[in-house]
Scaffold this active site. Structure first.
Site, PDB file in Angstrom:
ATOM      1  N   CYS A   1       1.587 -45.753  44.827  1.00 56.05           N
ATOM      2  CA  CYS A   1      -0.347 -45.294  45.131  1.00 56.05           C
ATOM      3  C   CYS A   1      -0.765 -45.146  43.920  1.00 56.05           C
ATOM      4  CB  CYS A   1      -1.422 -45.142  46.368  1.00 56.05           C
ATOM      5  SG  CYS A   1      -0.808 -43.125  46.527  1.00 56.05           S
TER       6      CYS A   1
ATOM      7  N   ARG B   1      -9.518 -42.593  48.870  1.00 55.50           N
ATOM      8  CA  ARG B   1      -9.555 -41.509  48.235  1.00 55.50           C
ATOM      9  C   ARG B   1     -10.588 -41.037  49.122  1.00 55.50           C
ATOM     10  NH1 ARG B   1      -7.933 -43.820  42.793  1.00 55.50           N
ATOM     11  NH2 ARG B   1      -9.729 -44.812  43.577  1.00 55.50           N
TER      12      ARG B   1
ATOM     13  N   THR C   1       2.143 -40.888  42.514  1.00 52.94           N
ATOM     14  CA  THR C   1       3.562 -40.530  40.959  1.00 52.94           C
ATOM     15  C   THR C   1       2.552 -40.024  40.202  1.00 52.94           C
ATOM     16  OG1 THR C   1       3.193 -42.711  40.402  1.00 52.94           O
ATOM     17  CG2 THR C   1       4.597 -42.616  41.296  1.00 52.94           C
TER      18      THR C   1
ATOM     19  N   HIS D   1      -9.377 -37.266  35.864  1.00 47.97           N
ATOM     20  CA  HIS D   1     -10.815 -37.604  36.067  1.00 47.97           C
ATOM     21  C   HIS D   1     -11.402 -38.732  36.120  1.00 47.97           C
ATOM     22  CE1 HIS D   1     -15.364 -37.495  38.024  1.00 47.97           C
ATOM     23  NE2 HIS D   1     -14.783 -37.286  39.134  1.00 47.97           N
TER      24      HIS D   1
END
Length: 869
Positions: free
Chosen positions: A813, A554, A748, A448
């Site tokens: 992406c 996102r 990925t 994160h």
């Protein structure tokens, strides 16, 4: 011991090859005539060949001549030495005895290539005790000649006149001034040498040649050549140069490079020294080049000419005599500043001296990244606190803060802060966005903290070894070192190093020429380059950096900071009515965000991924719920392995109105933006699919939302529906998924995690570092796409999807969308685009161009090899 006794093979052999003494001039090659006589560097030496090149370019050089390597020892002969003196006088238009415009000589040696261990130059040949003071007076500086002359006399005394070195060293200990050193050396030579130091210039030159060759043939010099894997009997050429003497106000010497390291533009940089040239000028005695007598115009012209010829930033040694510049040596600049290389490549291409493809090839993707981010200026004395993973490039310094709230508080007062945490959560994002850098003790380059930092262009180091945060005590422990809030630290997000204190940071900012190179690169690449961006501000940044659209929005990142309670209300609603109310509030907020995002995207593609985040990122930490009932509902939702739990499409299928609410907000926002004349190419993506049935069910939610918005607004929104391939099962069933999807985006990060069975938040620090040290892995598979496992799944999925839907759009992406080697792999597979964080977009543009150019070169080689068979 005489010099004859000291001689070994090469000196004796070269003397045997000397031409008859009646024709000494035939052994002397004036600068610029070597190649016309059929001589190359093996005979002319590296210096002689280089000066020949300068003359061929029409550049001014110091008058001089070369005695080729095969005949170098002939200069020890007085007749040859006299011929050399006469020729240099003729070439320079000066005479040694001329009191008004005097001339001295300098002798140097060069091997066929640049090597270490060459004898030092011998200068001031031709000076005598009777003339030295007059020459110093002409220069305008007392003792201007003596220090240089002393070094020459000493070497000739030891290596040509047999004065023991120990005797010379002892005597020099009691001679503090250069004049006294020369007097002592001349006296010792007359007393202990095989002869006195001569006054005749030709005799001095002959002895200098003897000394220089003896030094070259010494056991120490031979050992040096063996250490460099060179023949012990390697021959050298000798060079006799004019040393023109003149007033210090109009004479001197210096060095210059062609480019300003800060701007990269053509602008001579270096130092200028007045007086007689010496090999190692006293430190801090140079003057700026702008004080050069006669100015820098001729020097700049010479540097420009050399750059066009060598096609690289250059450095030169030069002399100034009578306000005129003459070159002594020129070479490609070793390790030229990156800005200089970028500007030169562009300049050469604009001038037609270089093709645009070659100009693009000269600048690597890694160099593009280096230009885009600030760097620490290290001196070697820094205190290294920790090493972690290079999670987001760039460098920064700031005061340690241990919470997002504290970061916001101090940043509001203008304080630069570094947010330090064990790990970050969505609640920390506001503090991360105002911090100069982020440092965490856990997590990897796909964690994160890393993802958010890269998106914001903030330097970050994650998984710092031994870092422990004690919030109660307000301290950070790194090994045995304890830091408190407010202590300054510096970190390098490219190397993963963390240092104590405030270090100097270079200012980022590439020259405008980089934009030109990237525009040329765009015309050469096949692969599209998009950005992973979640807000209008991030889109604006990415478009300015050359992104062609958004490859991943996102939507969960829109629920950060003050928006976090919106999604929590949905997840923790006590009953359906409360959930519907929360979804309505969520839809309103997302509509506002989507409208700003789409307006920023313009008429470009934009891929919006519906909610996909591990559930724990949205749930309150234990003890932080609003009340006991909410705490109980949160506890029921907490998972042992949230990365593989209730997230993505799975959450949407359990909360059926979630994706519908998001999609309605998105389509309504598109209708609003379209009313202004802007029509983004909308792509709606369903995440974390493993079953074709999951995709079909979620697609139905999206289609229903489109119908609802069309009925309400009268606008039928055009869009593509696709999915993210991030589970191995999705890759294997790509053909079946393609029946429902118009595009695939390979996620990925998760695909790597699930293929290896590696936790991307834990394994990098604990396992991958050890694996790389042991040679089990060459790079982290989260940083560089694994072509054999993960890459094989992508290849298989692409083939199966195209079999079912030939025109399906395919992109990447994940974090690998900004890695040059991964980009080349995607290009080889024929994918349509890669998407990466905003500040890696220029890197991806250059990497995609390099990949295309490499493929073209490979094809040309195959064609050539086929045509020659």
């Amino acid at each position: 011991m005489s010099v004859t006794d000291r001689e070994a093979g090469p000196l004796a052999q070269s003397r045997m090859s000397v031409a008859p003494s009646g024709t000494p001039g035939r052994l002397l090659v004036p600068y610029g005539q070597g190649r016309t006589r059929g001589l190359e560097a093996d005979e002319l030496g590296a210096h002689g060949a280089a000066v020949d090149g300068l003359v061929a370019l029409g550049l001014p050089v110091v008058p001089g001549l070369t005695v080729p390597a095969g005949a170098a020892a002939s200069l020890c002969d007085p007749d040859t030495a006299q011929a050399a003196v006469d020729l240099v006088e003729q070439l320079s238009g000066r005479r040694i005895e001329d009191a008004a415009r005097p001339l001295l000589l300098r002798l140097s040696a060069s091997a066929p290539t640049e090597i270490a261990g060459l004898p030092p130059d011998l200068a001031c040949l031709g000076v005598t005790p009777a003339r030295a003071d007059d020459l110093c007076a002409l220069i305008g500086r007392a003792d201007a000649l003596y220090e240089v002359w002393a070094a020459t006399v000493r070497m000739i005394a030891e290596y040509a006149l047999d004065v023991p070195g120990a005797v010379l060293d002892d005597a020099l200990l009691d001679t503090p001034t250069p004049r006294e050193r020369v007097e002592a050396l001349l006296s010792l030579t007359a007393e202990h040498g095989s002869g006195p130091f001569p006054d005749e210039p030709a005799q001095q030159l002959a002895l200098a040649a003897r000394a220089l060759l003896a030094r070259w043939d010494s056991p120490r010099a031979r050992r040096s050549r063996r250490a460099q894997r060179l023949p012990a009997d390697l021959a050298v050429a000798l060079h006799v140069q004019a040393l023109r003497i003149g007033p210090a106000d109009h004479s001197g010497y210096g060095t210059a490079t062609s480019r300003d390291p800060e701007t990269g533009r053509l602008s001579p940089q270096g130092s200028f020294f007045r007086g007689v040239r010496r090999s190692a000028p006293p430190p801090n005695t140079g003057e700026p080049l702008d004080r050069l007598a006669g100015g820098t115009a001729l020097l700049e012209h010479s540097l420009l000419t050399l750059e066009r010829h060598l096609r690289t930033p250059v450095s030169v040694d030069f002399e100034v005599r009578d306000d005129e510049i003459s070159l002594l040596a020129a070479s490609p600049q070793s390790r030229p500043p990156l800005r200089a290389s970028v500007c030169l490549a562009t300049d050469l291409a604009r001038d037609g001296a270089l093709g645009r493809e070659e100009a693009v090839r000269r600048i690597t993707p890694a160099q593009v990244q280096e230009l885009l981010h600030p760097q620490l200026r290290l001196t070697g004395g820094e205190e290294l606190l920790a090493k972690g993973l290079p999670a987001s490039p760039g460098a920064a310094t700031g005061a340690v803060v241990l919470s997002s709230e504290r970061a916001l508080e101090l940043a509001a007062d203008g304080t630069r802060v570094v947010l330090v945490a064990g790990e970050t959560t969505p609640a920390d994002v506001p503090g991360m966005l105002v911090s100069a850098a982020v440092l965490t003790g856990s997590g990897g380059i796909a964690s994160h903290a890393a993802v958010v930092a890269r998106g914001a262009g903030t330097p970050a180091v994650c998984g710092a070894e031994g870092l422990r945060v004690d919030l109660a005590a307000g301290t950070v422990r790194i090994g045995e070192r304890v830091l408190r809030e407010g202590d300054p630290i510096s970190l390098d997000g490219r190397s993963g190093a963390v240092y104590a204190g405030t270090l100097r940071v270079s200012v980022a900012g590439p020259p405008p020429e980089l934009s030109t190179l990237l525009e040329w690169a765009d015309s050469m690449r096949r692969l599209g380059v998009r950005v992973n961006a979640d807000t209008a501000a991030e889109v604006d940044t990415a478009l300015a950096l050359g992104a062609e659209g958004v490859g991943l929005c996102r939507t969960e990142h829109q629920f950060l900071g003050e928006r976090l309670p919106l999604i929590r209300r949905v997840l923790l609603a006590a009953d359906p009515a409360a959930r519907d109310e929360a979804l309505t509030a969520l839809e309103r907020a997302q509509h506002e965000d989507f409208r700003a995002l789409l307006a920023a995207v313009g008429n470009r593609p934009v891929t919006v991924r519906l909610l996909d985040a591990p559930l724990h990122e949205f749930l309150p930490a234990p003890g932080q719920a609003l009340d006991a009932a909410e705490e109980q509902r949160a506890a029921a939702l907490r998972e042992a392995n949230p990365m593989l739990g209730l997230r993505g499409v799975r959450l949407a299928l359990l909360h059926e109105r979630l994706y519908a609410a998001q999609a309605e907000a998105l389509f309504a926002a598109w209708a609003d933006v379209a009313a202004t004349g802007v029509r983004p190419e909308l792509e709606v993506m369903i995440p974390l699919v493993s079953l074709p049935e999951e995709l079909a069910a979620a697609a139905a939610y999206v289609r229903d939302a489109a119908d609802t918005v069309a009925a309400r607004t009268g606008v039928r929104v055009p869009y593509r529906l696709g999915t993210m391939i991030e589970t191995p099962r999705a890759a294997l069933l790509a053909g079946e998924l393609a029946e429902h999807a118009e595009f695939f985006s390979f996620g990925t990060n998760d695909l790597t995690q699930l293929t290896y069975g590696f936790s991307r938040d834990d394994v990098e620090r604990q396992v991958l570092v050890s694996y790389q040290e042991r040679g089990l892995l060459t790079a982290s598979p989260f940083a560089r796409l694994d072509p054999h496992g993960v890459g094989a799944l992508i290849r298989l999925a692409a083939e199966r999807a195209r079999d079912v839907r030939p025109g399906i759009k395919l992109g990447v992406c994940g974090e690998h969308g900004g890695d040059p080697e991964s980009i080349a792999f995607c290009d080889d597979l024929g994918l349509d685009y890669v998407s990466c964080s905003a500040h890696r977009v220029p890197v991806a543009r250059m990497a995609a161009a390099h990949s295309a150019l490499g493929r073209r070169q490979d094809a040309e080689r195959r064609d050539e090899s086929g045509s020659t068979r």
